[in-house]
Design an enzyme around this catalytic site. Structure first.
Site, PDB file in Angstrom:
ATOM      1  N   HIS A   1       0.764  -1.114  -0.097  1.00 56.59           N
ATOM      2  CA  HIS A   1      -0.044  -0.202   0.048  1.00 56.59           C
ATOM      3  C   HIS A   1       0.947   1.292   0.050  1.00 56.59           C
ATOM      4  O   HIS A   1       2.086   1.311   0.551  1.00 56.59           O
ATOM      5  CB  HIS A   1      -1.029  -0.082   1.410  1.00 56.59           C
ATOM      6  CG  HIS A   1      -1.824   0.990   1.148  1.00 56.59           C
ATOM      7  ND1 HIS A   1      -2.107   2.400   1.230  1.00 56.59           N
ATOM      8  CD2 HIS A   1      -3.530   0.737   0.623  1.00 56.59           C
ATOM      9  CE1 HIS A   1      -3.165   2.983   1.134  1.00 56.59           C
ATOM     10  NE2 HIS A   1      -4.015   1.994   0.768  1.00 56.59           N
TER      11      HIS A   1
ATOM     12  N   ASP B   1      -8.125  -4.995  -0.319  1.00 58.37           N
ATOM     13  CA  ASP B   1      -8.325  -5.789  -1.471  1.00 58.37           C
ATOM     14  C   ASP B   1      -8.035  -7.297  -1.308  1.00 58.37           C
ATOM     15  O   ASP B   1      -8.614  -8.271  -2.029  1.00 58.37           O
ATOM     16  CB  ASP B   1      -7.871  -5.383  -2.735  1.00 58.37           C
ATOM     17  CG  ASP B   1      -8.490  -3.909  -3.032  1.00 58.37           C
ATOM     18  OD1 ASP B   1      -7.580  -3.173  -3.547  1.00 58.37           O
ATOM     19  OD2 ASP B   1      -9.829  -3.888  -3.297  1.00 58.37           O
TER      20      ASP B   1
HETATM   21  C1  SDX Z   1      -6.092   0.151  -3.083  1.00 60.03           C
HETATM   22  O1  SDX Z   1      -4.205   4.824  -2.178  1.00 60.03           O
HETATM   23  C2  SDX Z   1      -5.256   4.035  -1.504  1.00 60.03           C
HETATM   24  O2  SDX Z   1      -5.723   4.371  -0.359  1.00 60.03           O
HETATM   25  C3  SDX Z   1      -5.619   2.870  -2.104  1.00 60.03           C
HETATM   26  C4  SDX Z   1      -6.899   2.201  -1.474  1.00 60.03           C
HETATM   27  C5  SDX Z   1      -8.110   2.923  -1.151  1.00 60.03           C
HETATM   28  O3  SDX Z   1      -9.014   2.555  -0.189  1.00 60.03           O
HETATM   29  O4  SDX Z   1      -8.357   3.823  -2.191  1.00 60.03           O
HETATM   30  O5  SDX Z   1      -6.482   1.537  -0.297  1.00 60.03           O
HETATM   31  C6  SDX Z   1      -7.191   0.871  -2.310  1.00 60.03           C
HETATM   32  O6  SDX Z   1      -5.858   0.774  -4.267  1.00 60.03           O
HETATM   33  C7  SDX Z   1      -5.165  -0.629  -2.370  1.00 60.03           C
HETATM   34  C8  SDX Z   1      -4.178  -1.394  -3.165  1.00 60.03           C
HETATM   35  C9  SDX Z   1      -4.489  -2.269  -4.197  1.00 60.03           C
HETATM   36  N1  SDX Z   1      -3.586  -2.755  -5.085  1.00 60.03           N
HETATM   37  C10 SDX Z   1      -2.864  -3.864  -5.001  1.00 60.03           C
HETATM   38  O7  SDX Z   1      -3.163  -4.641  -4.119  1.00 60.03           O
HETATM   39  C11 SDX Z   1      -1.987  -4.259  -5.957  1.00 60.03           C
HETATM   40  C12 SDX Z   1      -0.529  -4.601  -5.705  1.00 60.03           C
HETATM   41  N2  SDX Z   1       0.002  -3.733  -4.863  1.00 60.03           N
HETATM   42  C13 SDX Z   1       0.960  -3.070  -5.405  1.00 60.03           C
HETATM   43  O8  SDX Z   1       0.903  -3.024  -6.877  1.00 60.03           O
HETATM   44  C14 SDX Z   1       1.514  -1.585  -4.873  1.00 60.03           C
HETATM   45  O9  SDX Z   1       1.913  -2.063  -3.474  1.00 60.03           O
HETATM   46  C15 SDX Z   1       0.506  -0.478  -4.568  1.00 60.03           C
HETATM   47  C16 SDX Z   1       0.369   0.017  -6.024  1.00 60.03           C
HETATM   48  C17 SDX Z   1      -0.449  -0.711  -3.918  1.00 60.03           C
HETATM   49  C18 SDX Z   1       1.467   0.700  -4.132  1.00 60.03           C
HETATM   50  O10 SDX Z   1       2.598   1.026  -4.678  1.00 60.03           O
HETATM   51  P1  SDX Z   1       3.537   2.095  -4.596  1.00 60.03           P
HETATM   52  O11 SDX Z   1       3.446   2.682  -3.275  1.00 60.03           O
HETATM   53  O12 SDX Z   1       3.926   2.690  -5.669  1.00 60.03           O
HETATM   54  O13 SDX Z   1       4.897   1.264  -4.196  1.00 60.03           O
HETATM   55  P2  SDX Z   1       5.929   0.557  -5.196  1.00 60.03           P
HETATM   56  O14 SDX Z   1       5.162   0.114  -6.317  1.00 60.03           O
HETATM   57  O15 SDX Z   1       6.958   1.708  -5.691  1.00 60.03           O
HETATM   58  O16 SDX Z   1       6.530  -0.614  -4.543  1.00 60.03           O
HETATM   59  C19 SDX Z   1       7.575  -0.209  -3.527  1.00 60.03           C
HETATM   60  C20 SDX Z   1       8.355  -1.577  -3.569  1.00 60.03           C
HETATM   61  C21 SDX Z   1       8.643  -2.086  -5.013  1.00 60.03           C
HETATM   62  O17 SDX Z   1       9.942  -2.742  -4.989  1.00 60.03           O
HETATM   63  P3  SDX Z   1      11.433  -1.989  -5.297  1.00 60.03           P
HETATM   64  O18 SDX Z   1      11.059  -1.275  -6.677  1.00 60.03           O
HETATM   65  O19 SDX Z   1      11.397  -1.161  -4.103  1.00 60.03           O
HETATM   66  O20 SDX Z   1      12.473  -2.870  -5.275  1.00 60.03           O
HETATM   67  O21 SDX Z   1       7.748  -2.740  -3.169  1.00 60.03           O
HETATM   68  C22 SDX Z   1       7.378  -3.735  -4.224  1.00 60.03           C
HETATM   69  C23 SDX Z   1       7.722  -2.944  -5.659  1.00 60.03           C
HETATM   70  O22 SDX Z   1       8.285  -3.890  -6.615  1.00 60.03           O
HETATM   71  N3  SDX Z   1       5.938  -4.123  -4.126  1.00 60.03           N
HETATM   72  C24 SDX Z   1       5.743  -5.210  -4.314  1.00 60.03           C
HETATM   73  C25 SDX Z   1       4.201  -5.360  -4.063  1.00 60.03           C
HETATM   74  N4  SDX Z   1       3.857  -4.044  -3.844  1.00 60.03           N
HETATM   75  C26 SDX Z   1       4.850  -3.058  -3.896  1.00 60.03           C
HETATM   76  N5  SDX Z   1       6.196  -6.382  -4.631  1.00 60.03           N
HETATM   77  C27 SDX Z   1       5.686  -7.439  -4.666  1.00 60.03           C
HETATM   78  N6  SDX Z   1       4.203  -7.540  -4.617  1.00 60.03           N
HETATM   79  C28 SDX Z   1       3.431  -6.309  -4.234  1.00 60.03           C
HETATM   80  N7  SDX Z   1       2.180  -6.347  -4.370  1.00 60.03           N
END
Ligand code: SDX
Length: 427
Positions: A306, A363
């Site tokens: 998140h 989710d």
């Molecule tokens: C919602 O913002 C909100 O409030 C949203 C929400 C709401 O109520 O409106 O809470 C609802 O959208 C919840 C999120 C649902 N999405 C998912 O579950 C999809 C999977 N999660 C992600 O793709 C990710 O965690 C995000 C999009 C939610 C957040 O992404 P960020 O904050 O941009 O972080 P990032 O993508 O830069 O990740 C940071 C690191 C990365 O690794 P590095 O580049 O630092 O090496 O963490 C890793 C990412 O690769 N990472 C994951 C991961 N999520 C982040 N690795 C594996 N699996 C994951 N799910």
């Protein structure tokens, strides 16, 4: 007010520091470009506050979420979705009389113009319900053109809010019926919000339908938990579209489209598809954890991580508990719940997820409950939109009440420098 200093090119620029009611602090950079020629650069706005807001407070480190100061745990346990909607939109819990007026007004506006069926008929059954939903919401502007006037009275805006709250469930259920190739079911104003929606979703013309109170109560709780979440992707979309003085319907339709993405609200559908894939692949959670950690693999553990929560998403905790009790009450034994729990357990012990503070988000378990309630996977993000609607409305209304300027971020150009045109025959 305390100050921050920015030192650049031999100059020192003082910027005021704004402090909110929960002691959050921000450097106010409204004059930065005019005094220094500098702008800030922050892709994804990870460190940038777009606005001040009195609607929702969340603390990602402590796993705190409050709507207008009320803890989400108390509202999920004791309130109703329409009471929470009123709280978010109008700022306080309604009196008994105000609440009855609000709910009765919504009941009386659930019917949509018959021409919406013509619009619906234009969509093939294969159309994703989120695309149908955002189209039907935009089409509201055709039936209520007065809502296009940015200077209409707040009484008129309130009427638009009632219509939006009342008609979205009808559009959502009709989008489902369209996907099934079934005839639509009209709203029944004798029923409460959730029971009415469930009837429009699951009733067939040939039979009487009565919503199971367990299902209705579970739905109520899920909608409350999704109702607002400060400046997330779709809410920021609603605010920036509304900042151009576009109508509420146009702004909500844009929010629905932003929510659709698998990284945002579309994740609840993607979680179930991921859990199904793991189940069909012999339940090998370790393999999928390794895929999620593999930089060369685009696979992500959907429902994990998140932007703000670097601890447990408080909503995920409540939903996980509810999943157990709802499936037990309904006598549903869904093998993917065990796979989800196994995946969560393994991830929370894995250094990759621990170091990156990746926890289950809202989710991760919600789709398991929706499935148990009989809601098809392609409708999961529509359910998220139904829940988030009062938050979008509240945020749009706050932005308009505060007369916020049109949103127009700056950029840093990295393209070609000036060059002269060359005739095609000389290239
Ligand atoms: C919602 O913002 C909100 O409030 C949203 C929400 C709401 O109520 O409106 O809470 C609802 O959208 C919840 C999120 C649902 N999405 C998912 O579950 C999809 C999977 N999660 C992600 O793709 C990710 O965690 C995000 C999009 C939610 C957040 O992404 P960020 O904050 O941009 O972080 P990032 O993508 O830069 O990740 C940071 C690191 C990365 O690794 P590095 O580049 O630092 O090496 O963490 C890793 C990412 O690769 N990472 C994951 C991961 N999520 C982040 N690795 C594996 N699996 C994951 N799910």
């Amino acid at each position: 007010m305390s100050k921050a200093e920015i030192r650049f090119d031999g100059q020192v620029y003082e910027m005021p520091v704004f402090e909110g009611t929960e002691n959050e602090k921000a450097i106010e950079i409204k004059t930065l470009r005019s005094v220094s020629g500098l702008v800030t650069l922050d892709p994804g706005y990870k460190n940038t506050g777009a606005t001040t807001s009195a609607i929702t407070f969340l603390d990602g480190e402590k796993g705190i979420l409050r709507y207008r100061g009320y803890p989400i745990e108390q509202l999920a346990e004791k309130s109703t979705f329409l009471e929470v909607a009123y709280l978010l939109i109008y700022g306080d819990l309604p009196s008994k009389q105000k609440y009855e007026e609000f709910t009765q007004n919504i009941r009386e506006h659930t019917l949509v113009h018959e021409d919406f069926k013509t619009i619906l008929d234009g969509f093939p059954s294969a159309a994703h319900p989120m695309g149908v939903l955002s189209s039907m919401v935009t089409a509201l502007t055709a039936f209520y053109p007065e809502a296009l006037d940015p200077n209409r009275s707040w009484e008129s805006v309130d009427m638009g809010i009632i219509r939006m709250m009342a008609k979205l469930p009808t559009f959502a259920a009709w989008a489902h019926k369209n996907a099934k190739g079934h005839p639509v079911i009209y709203p029944d104003n004798r029923l409460d919000y959730c029971s009415n929606f469930l009837k429009m979703m699951f009733a067939l013309p040939s039979e009487d339908y009565e919503a199971d109170p367990v299902v209705s109560a579970a739905l109520e709780k899920l909608l409350i938990l999704h109702a607002d979440h400060e400046q997330n992707c779709s809410t920021s979309t609603v605010r920036i579209v509304g900042s151009s003085q576009a109508s509420l319907a146009s702004s909500i339709s844009a929010g629905i489209s932003a929510l659709w993405g698998p990284l945002h609200g579309g994740a609840n559908q993607a979680v179930i598809e991921m859990l199904e894939a793991i189940k069909n692949d012999g339940g090998d959670t370790k393999k999928y954890l390794n895929k999620a950690k593999d930089k060369d693999d685009t696979f992500r553990l959907m429902g994990f991580g998140h932007r703000v929560y670097k601890n447990f998403d408080p909503r995920a905790k409540i939903i996980k508990k509810a999943a157990d009790s709802v499936l037990l009450k309904l006598g549903v034994n869904d093998p993917i719940l065990e796979i989800a729990k196994g995946l969560e357990e393994a991830a929370l012990e894995d250094p990759y997820f621990v170091e990156k503070k990746l926890y289950p988000n809202v989710d991760f378990y919600s789709g398991i409950i929706y499935r148990a309630l009989g809601i098809p996977t392609n409708m999961f993000t529509v359910m998220f939109a139904l829940g988030r609607l009062p938050g979008w409305i509240a945020q749009w209304k706050e932005m308009r009440e505060n007369n916020e300027p049109i949103g127009r971020p700056r950029q840093i150009y990295t393209g070609a420098n000036e060059r002269d045109y060359v005739d095609v025959n000389a290239r």
